[in-house]
Enzyme design. Structure first.
Site, short mmCIF file in Angstrom:
data_model
loop_
_atom_site.label_atom_id
_atom_site.label_comp_id
_atom_site.label_asym_id
_atom_site.label_seq_id
_atom_site.Cartn_x
_atom_site.Cartn_y
_atom_site.Cartn_z
N GLY A 1 -10.23 -6.62 6.72
CA GLY A 1 -10.50 -5.17 6.61
C GLY A 1 -9.89 -4.61 5.35
N HIS B 1 0.86 -1.19 0.00
CA HIS B 1 0.00 0.00 0.00
C HIS B 1 0.89 1.24 0.00
CE1 HIS B 1 -3.54 2.44 0.81
NE2 HIS B 1 -2.85 3.05 1.76
#
Ligand code: GRF
Length: 202
Positions: free
Chosen positions: A145, A111
């Protein structure tokens, strides 16, 4: 170890893995990429895989009745290659229960921000808009998540006054590609355990 890499775009992180494995040799690196998958066709990431002579597959959400069916189809497509480790390198879809049931704990994502700051699809833009002075990239295991799984490694990148999103993202990607190559190699060559939020690589 057998790696399946998932992409959605240009695939420069995939290319960094391909180049590292070619330079080091799969034995010394500890892994080989056995297939590359995407959520859409016609992207540079798939072209990179084809140029490397790798099998590719495309699993589009719109080809399935429900999101759950897509998730199960993606899990099947990946499982066909019997990976030891699955790497999301710019894969822009959130996987679901079925995928995580099969690959949770061995599904790694990269990320372009310092999680838990700036999760989601616009981490670079969000850090810039926030006025942060440093940002970076995070390699983590994927959990149920969005960008919330246990962190394996992070790299810091300064934000410059003159930065726009693409300039900053390019600078982040330089760090990110090195970090991903290093982490995937370590995971491939050694075992790992996940204890709560802690990742232990033997
Ligand atoms: C990477 O920065 C990744 O973290 C983000 O999108 C970018 C993908 O780049 N999700 P590429 O497709 O590997 O060049």
């Amino acid at each position: 170890k057998r790696l399946v890499v998932l992409v959605s775009g240009s695939g420069t992180n995939l290319q960094a893995l391909l180049d590292a494995i070619a330079a080091t040799g799969p034995e010394a690196y500890g892994a080989e990429i056995v297939a590359v998958g995407a959520d859409r066709g016609g992207i540079e990431g798939l072209a990179r895989a084809e140029r490397a002579g790798l099998p590719t597959f495309v699993c589009r959400v719109k080809d399935h009745g429900t999101r759950e069916e897509w998730d199960a189809a993606l899990a099947e497509a990946v499982a066909a290659y019997e990976p030891d480790l699955v790497v999301s390198a710019g894969f822009m879809k959130i996987v679901g229960k079925e995928f995580l049931a099969r690959f949770g704990g061995r599904f790694v994502n990269t990320h372009p921000a310092l999680l838990p700051s700036f999760p989601g699809a616009h981490g670079v833009r969000d850090a810039l808009a926030y006025g942060a002075k440093v940002t970076g990239c995070t390699v983590h295991f994927v959990d149920d998540g969005v960008d919330t799984g246990p962190i394996i490694a992070q790299g810091v990148v300064e934000i410059r006054d003159e930065d726009d999103e693409s300039a900053l993202h390019e600078r982040i990607k330089e760090v990110e590609r090195r970090l991903l190559v290093e982490v995937v190699g370590r995971l491939a060559r050694h075992g790992h355990r996940i204890e709560g939020r802690k990742v232990v690589i033997q």
